[in-house]
Design a protein around this motif. Structure first.
Motif, PDB file in Angstrom:
ATOM      1  N   TYR A 194      36.134  35.109  43.566  1.00 58.27           N
ATOM      2  CA  TYR A 194      36.971  35.740  42.549  1.00 58.27           C
ATOM      3  C   TYR A 194      38.435  35.629  42.931  1.00 58.27           C
TER       4      TYR A 194
ATOM      5  N   LEU B 145      44.047  37.787  38.482  1.00 59.98           N
ATOM      6  CA  LEU B 145      44.791  37.002  37.502  1.00 59.98           C
ATOM      7  C   LEU B 145      46.260  37.413  37.439  1.00 59.98           C
TER       8      LEU B 145
ATOM      9  N   ILE C  33      45.181  31.889  35.911  1.00 55.52           N
ATOM     10  CA  ILE C  33      44.790  31.841  37.316  1.00 55.52           C
ATOM     11  C   ILE C  33      46.001  31.391  38.130  1.00 55.52           C
TER      12      ILE C  33
ATOM     13  N   TYR D 276      40.333  39.819  36.682  1.00 52.34           N
ATOM     14  CA  TYR D 276      39.937  38.788  37.629  1.00 52.34           C
ATOM     15  C   TYR D 276      39.326  37.592  36.910  1.00 52.34           C
ATOM     16  N   ALA D 277      39.230  36.490  37.653  1.00 52.14           N
ATOM     17  CA  ALA D 277      38.407  35.345  37.266  1.00 52.14           C
ATOM     18  C   ALA D 277      37.269  35.283  38.275  1.00 52.14           C
TER      19      ALA D 277
ATOM     20  N   SER E 141      36.679  34.018  32.849  1.00 50.38           N
ATOM     21  CA  SER E 141      37.949  34.715  32.977  1.00 50.38           C
ATOM     22  C   SER E 141      38.444  35.130  31.602  1.00 50.38           C
ATOM     23  N   PRO E 142      39.116  36.271  31.503  1.00 47.40           N
ATOM     24  CA  PRO E 142      39.314  37.320  32.501  1.00 47.40           C
ATOM     25  C   PRO E 142      38.143  38.280  32.541  1.00 47.40           C
TER      26      PRO E 142
END
Length: 160
Positions: free
Chosen positions: A68, A71, A77, A112-113, A131-132
């Motif tokens: 992970y 972002l 990203i 997050y991704a 994502s996200p």
């Protein structure tokens, strides 16, 4: 138990597949039936602990793992930022099953991704990125507190 898992799992807001070169390895575009994260669904948030469902199965697979990254404010990203390990490597292929159980309480709330990486014996890399993902542990703590006080939590929408 399954209902609790469904409440705790929702993890992702937008799904996209990405192939990125790393350490000079050959990178392949994987089809959605060989390397994919299929659950949690897009446009949802997660808290607590739950399974990531998907497929990690390519010919000559050596291992797969999940990572992970936090972002940027614009939901992109970050360039040249490191991905952090979410799991250890697993060598057993998975087809539409549990890739891992993740505990969101180990990371701060935020966006997050999530990346699934599959590596083959001949060093080819396959990726799927979702994502996200919104991690919302504050909601998890509120739900757990209401359960502890004998209240019935009001179901919240987990995807839009």
């Amino acid at each position: 138990m399954r209902r609790l898992a469904l409440l705790l799992i929702p993890f992702l807001l937008f799904v996209s597949s990405v192939a990125v070169a790393q350490d000079g390895a050959s990178v392949q575009n994987a089809t959605t039936d060989t390397v994919t994260i299929s659950w949690p669904p897009p446009v949802s948030e997660v808290w607590g602990s739950g399974d990531v469902i998907g497929t990690a199965s390519v010919p000559n697979m050596a291992y797969y793992y999940l990572e992970y990254i936090t972002l940027n404010d614009d939901l992109t990203i970050p360039q040249n930022a490191p991905w952090l390990p979410a799991t250890v490597a697993s060598t057993a292929p998975v087809v539409d099953g549990s890739l891992a159980t993740l505990d969101t309480t180990t990371v701060p709330d935020g966006l997050y991704a999530l990346r699934l990486t599959v590596t083959t014996q001949d060093n080819q890399l396959f990726y799927d990125v979702v994502s996200p993902i919104r991690v919302n542990n504050i909601r998890f703590r509120a739900v757990m507190a209401s359960i502890g006080q004998g209240q019935t939590p009001v179901p919240q929408p987990t995807s839009a």
